[in-house]
Design a protein around this motif. Structure first.
Motif, mmCIF file in Angstrom:
data_model
loop_
_atom_site.group_PDB
_atom_site.id
_atom_site.type_symbol
_atom_site.label_atom_id
_atom_site.label_comp_id
_atom_site.label_asym_id
_atom_site.label_seq_id
_atom_site.Cartn_x
_atom_site.Cartn_y
_atom_site.Cartn_z
ATOM 1 N N GLU A 38 0.851 -1.186 0.000
ATOM 2 C CA GLU A 38 0.000 0.000 0.000
ATOM 3 C C GLU A 38 0.889 1.238 0.000
ATOM 4 N N ASN A 39 0.315 2.391 -0.288
ATOM 5 C CA ASN A 39 1.075 3.635 -0.265
ATOM 6 C C ASN A 39 1.527 3.937 1.165
ATOM 7 N N ILE A 40 2.754 4.406 1.306
ATOM 8 C CA ILE A 40 3.300 4.777 2.622
ATOM 9 C C ILE A 40 3.586 6.273 2.604
ATOM 10 N N LYS A 41 2.970 7.005 3.531
ATOM 11 C CA LYS A 41 3.174 8.444 3.598
ATOM 12 C C LYS A 41 4.598 8.765 4.061
ATOM 13 N N GLN A 42 5.094 9.918 3.643
ATOM 14 C CA GLN A 42 6.387 10.402 4.137
ATOM 15 C C GLN A 42 6.367 10.483 5.659
ATOM 16 N N LYS A 43 7.436 10.032 6.302
ATOM 17 C CA LYS A 43 7.646 10.029 7.754
ATOM 18 C C LYS A 43 6.948 8.866 8.451
ATOM 19 N N HIS A 44 6.086 8.146 7.750
ATOM 20 C CA HIS A 44 5.395 7.003 8.351
ATOM 21 C C HIS A 44 6.228 5.732 8.155
ATOM 22 N N LYS A 45 5.734 4.624 8.680
ATOM 23 C CA LYS A 45 6.521 3.387 8.713
ATOM 24 C C LYS A 45 5.777 2.242 8.044
ATOM 25 N N PHE A 46 6.565 1.249 7.557
ATOM 26 C CA PHE A 46 5.956 0.030 7.034
ATOM 27 C C PHE A 46 6.639 -1.190 7.649
ATOM 28 N N ALA A 47 5.938 -2.321 7.613
ATOM 29 C CA ALA A 47 6.410 -3.541 8.271
ATOM 30 C C ALA A 47 7.536 -4.196 7.479
ATOM 31 N N LEU A 48 8.582 -4.577 8.200
ATOM 32 C CA LEU A 48 9.705 -5.289 7.592
ATOM 33 C C LEU A 48 9.366 -6.770 7.384
ATOM 34 N N ASN A 49 8.515 -7.299 8.265
ATOM 35 C CA ASN A 49 8.108 -8.701 8.170
ATOM 36 C C ASN A 49 6.646 -8.836 8.589
ATOM 37 N N GLY A 313 19.268 23.752 27.949
ATOM 38 C CA GLY A 313 18.006 23.026 28.016
ATOM 39 C C GLY A 313 17.740 22.303 26.706
ATOM 40 N N LEU A 314 17.360 21.024 26.806
ATOM 41 C CA LEU A 314 17.072 20.195 25.633
ATOM 42 C C LEU A 314 15.571 19.960 25.585
ATOM 43 N N GLU A 315 14.901 20.516 24.604
ATOM 44 C CA GLU A 315 13.437 20.503 24.571
ATOM 45 C C GLU A 315 12.950 20.126 23.174
ATOM 46 N N CYS A 316 11.755 19.549 23.086
ATOM 47 C CA CYS A 316 11.142 19.299 21.781
ATOM 48 C C CYS A 316 9.638 19.496 21.876
ATOM 49 N N GLY A 317 9.012 19.773 20.744
ATOM 50 C CA GLY A 317 7.571 19.978 20.718
ATOM 51 C C GLY A 317 7.075 20.055 19.294
ATOM 52 N N GLY A 318 5.851 19.655 19.061
ATOM 53 C CA GLY A 318 5.349 19.585 17.696
ATOM 54 C C GLY A 318 6.224 18.653 16.882
ATOM 55 N N SER A 319 6.510 17.450 17.443
ATOM 56 C CA SER A 319 7.437 16.522 16.796
ATOM 57 C C SER A 319 6.781 15.835 15.599
ATOM 58 N N ASP A 320 7.623 15.390 14.658
ATOM 59 C CA ASP A 320 7.137 14.644 13.508
ATOM 60 C C ASP A 320 7.957 13.375 13.341
ATOM 61 N N GLY A 321 7.689 12.640 12.270
ATOM 62 C CA GLY A 321 8.367 11.379 12.039
ATOM 63 C C GLY A 321 9.842 11.504 11.729
ATOM 64 N N PHE A 322 10.334 12.722 11.484
ATOM 65 C CA PHE A 322 11.759 12.940 11.235
ATOM 66 C C PHE A 322 12.509 13.424 12.474
ATOM 67 N N SER A 323 11.775 13.871 13.496
ATOM 68 C CA SER A 323 12.432 14.464 14.664
ATOM 69 C C SER A 323 13.473 13.538 15.269
ATOM 70 N N GLY A 324 13.135 12.254 15.355
ATOM 71 C CA GLY A 324 14.028 11.295 16.000
ATOM 72 C C GLY A 324 15.190 10.825 15.163
ATOM 73 N N ILE A 325 15.227 11.251 13.879
ATOM 74 C CA ILE A 325 16.339 10.818 13.028
ATOM 75 C C ILE A 325 17.156 11.982 12.468
ATOM 76 N N SER A 326 16.743 13.222 12.774
ATOM 77 C CA SER A 326 17.528 14.376 12.315
ATOM 78 C C SER A 326 17.780 15.351 13.473
ATOM 79 N N ALA A 327 16.774 16.137 13.843
ATOM 80 C CA ALA A 327 16.966 17.208 14.821
ATOM 81 C C ALA A 327 17.374 16.685 16.195
ATOM 82 N N ASN A 328 16.664 15.673 16.707
ATOM 83 C CA ASN A 328 16.952 15.207 18.075
ATOM 84 C C ASN A 328 18.325 14.561 18.218
ATOM 85 N N PRO A 329 18.721 13.617 17.348
ATOM 86 C CA PRO A 329 20.072 13.069 17.503
ATOM 87 C C PRO A 329 21.174 14.091 17.227
ATOM 88 N N ALA A 330 20.903 15.074 16.350
ATOM 89 C CA ALA A 330 21.901 16.122 16.112
ATOM 90 C C ALA A 330 22.076 16.980 17.360
#
Length: 550
Positions: A38-49, A313-330
């Motif tokens: 099925e179509n997978i939206k940007q930032k969303h996830k699909f099953a590996l198995n 201070g380390l803060e986040c808000g209005g997070s999206d599916g990219f937050s955990g792979i770009s802004a937050n780890p940086a």
């Protein structure tokens, strides 16, 4: 991240779509081809198995949910087929080792800050006006009207209107044409240049709705928070309004200040309305003493300070599916750099550490702190359940729409802001940062309540990551907004300071972005660059109430 999909951790059994993926697309993960069903939206996830009902789902290498219906490989992961689940944790810690990053680019660097007599260094120089109860908010408004514009500080708009100039013309008998040709608009930039006290960055008015009516503990907590703001290195002094009969007594605030620093050497002037001859006399005294305090605060100038004086201070808000792979780890890498340089980053928002508790416990340097963190998380979770909620209800509609479908998924990405360094201190709300290294501070996940708490515990600068956009700021501490994606940065450039979307596009690595973040922090801390939140006057201040109203 040049590919259009990514497996973040080898243990993960769901895959992130970096770009929108169409049904029928063939993806290859760990040597296995998967055709999307099925179509997978940007930032969303699909099953590996394939998943059966009850199967565990992993992302960032941790448990983030369980299947509630069968899911085939190549199908989307949604709130309809997955429910929240997180790993169990215990108060005993496992062995932990850390390799500090290379900080050679930053060794010897300084920032220009305001040095206080207690050894702390501010990134700003503010005077505070604080009511001890909401009953005094009107008097705070009167003081703001009497001082802010007249002294050249911010207004609610991008300009000020000088009606006095027209009055002078009228009283002098000026003609209609003379009045029409009289300049009366002053821009914010002009007001800043014409400040009466150029070394004072502003007068901030901390209005709130507390101090009375709730449980005594809430008033005590409020006083501890306000004491933290007064003692924050970004503050030169304060004017305090008290009605006199409220729960939050002057003595309560003074005791809170003594607990932080019994030798605090900052001017704090207290006014109690019920002891005053009149409201007029109260305001007159407040204006005069505040003016005298500003004269003293203006004598302080920026001087070089080592980077270990930064409390970030380390803060986040209005997070999206990219937050955990770009802004937050940086930001996490910037946090690690600061730790290696002797500074003090502070990670908050305890509901957004749900699912990574054991990792955090293992990183605590002492058994005492690991136990404290364990107890705070258990108590917080129980309190949420007691009012008919729970951490699993943390993701907002915006989070879910942009791919964060369980709290554990959101939390695992949010925790990346804390980098990989050891935890040197665990703090409950309003407790002060006293040790270098990564600190944990118990705050709610609410953006403004959490940011308010970070500053109250001593942060002199904050970086706030976001995937959806937020204007959040703070009265006394610069809050730098960092976008997780370039689209947001370009669309809301007026409120976003840094773009971590270059990590997604492959222009930056986590490490190079982390170095850019720290470099920008230094510039803002030195007063060379103003944060967008400061420019727009975003003075958000919401104390956290943990009790009921009586």
């Amino acid at each position: 991240m040049s590919k259009n999909y990514v497996q973040i951790d080898p243990k993960d059994n769901i895959i992130v779509a970096i770009t929108p993926l169409e049904k029928g697309t063939t993806t290859t993960i760990q040597g296995t081809d998967i055709i999307l069903k099925e179509n997978i939206k940007q930032k969303h996830k699909f099953a590996l198995n394939d998943f059966a009902v009850g199967d565990e789902i992993f992302m960032y290498g941790v448990l983030i949910g369980k299947a509630i219906e069968p899911i085939q490989a190549g199908c989307a992961i949604t709130i309809d087929n997955v429910k929240h689940a997180s790993a169990e944790f215990q108060d005993s810690k496992e062995k932990f080792t850390w390799s500090a990053p290379d900080v050679s680019k930053f060794e010897g660097r300084t920032f220009n800050g305001y040095h206080r007599k207690d050894g702390k260094v501010g990134t700003g120089n503010y005077w505070l006006v604080i009511p001890l109860t909401f009953c005094e908010n009107r008097n705070v408004d009167v003081l703001e009207g009497a001082l802010s514009e007249k002294l050249g500080y911010e207004t609610k708009k991008d300009f000020a209107v000088d009606t006095d100039a027209l009055i002078k013309q009228y009283k002098a008998g000026a003609s209609k044409d003379a009045i029409l040709n009289t300049p009366i608009i002053t821009t914010k930039e002009e007001m800043t240049k014409n400040r009466t006290f150029p070394n004072v960055d502003g007068i901030k008015f901390l209005k709130h709705d507390g101090g009375c009516g709730g449980i005594r503990q809430d008033s005590e907590t409020l006083c501890k928070l306000l004491a933290g703001y007064i003692s924050n290195p970004n503050v030169a002094g304060a004017t305090i309004f008290s009605l006199g009969c409220q729960n939050a007594q002057i003595e309560m605030l003074q005791n809170a200040l003594d607990a932080i620093d019994p030798n605090l050497d900052k001017p704090v002037h207290y006014l109690e309305q019920q002891r005053s001859e009149s409201e007029r006399q109260l305001i007159e005294e407040a204006v005069k003493h505040t003016f005298l305090g500003l004269i003293e605060a203006n004598k302080i100038t920026r001087q070089p300070a080592p980077l270990n004086k930064l409390v970030l201070g380390l803060e986040c808000g209005g997070s999206d599916g990219f937050s955990g792979i770009s802004a937050n780890p940086a930001l996490g890498y910037a946090s690690d750099l600061l730790v290696a340089l002797g500074g003090s980053p502070v990670l908050s928002e305890f509901p957004e550490l749900n699912g990574v508790e054991q990792e955090i416990i293992n990183r605590c340097e002492t058994e005492e702190d690991s136990k404290k963190f364990y107890d705070l998380m258990r108590a917080y979770s129980a309190a949420a359940v007691a009012v008919g909620s729970g951490f699993e209800n943390n993701p907002s509609p915006g989070n879910i729409k942009d791919g964060l479908i369980t709290d554990a998924m959101k939390s695992a990405g949010a925790a990346k802001k804390g980098g990989t360094s050891p935890v040197t201190q665990v703090l409950d709300y309003t407790e002060q940062v006293t040790k270098p290294g990564l600190n944990l501070l118990c705050t709610p996940g609410n953006d403004v309540e959490s940011t308010t708490g970070l500053v109250g515990s001593g942060c002199n600068i904050v970086v706030f990551t976001t995937g959806l956009g937020t204007p959040t700021g703070n009265p006394i501490t610069p809050v730098l907004k960092m976008s997780s994606n370039t689209y947001l940065y370009e669309r809301m450039n007026d409120i976003i300071d840094i773009n971590a979307g270059t990590v997604i596009s492959g222009e930056d690595t986590i490490e190079s972005m982390g170095e850019k973040i720290l470099d920008h922090i230094i510039k803002v801390a030195s007063g060379e660059v103003a944060s967008k939140a400061v420019l727009h006057g975003n003075n958000d201040f919401i104390p956290w109430k943990r009790g009921v109203s009586l």
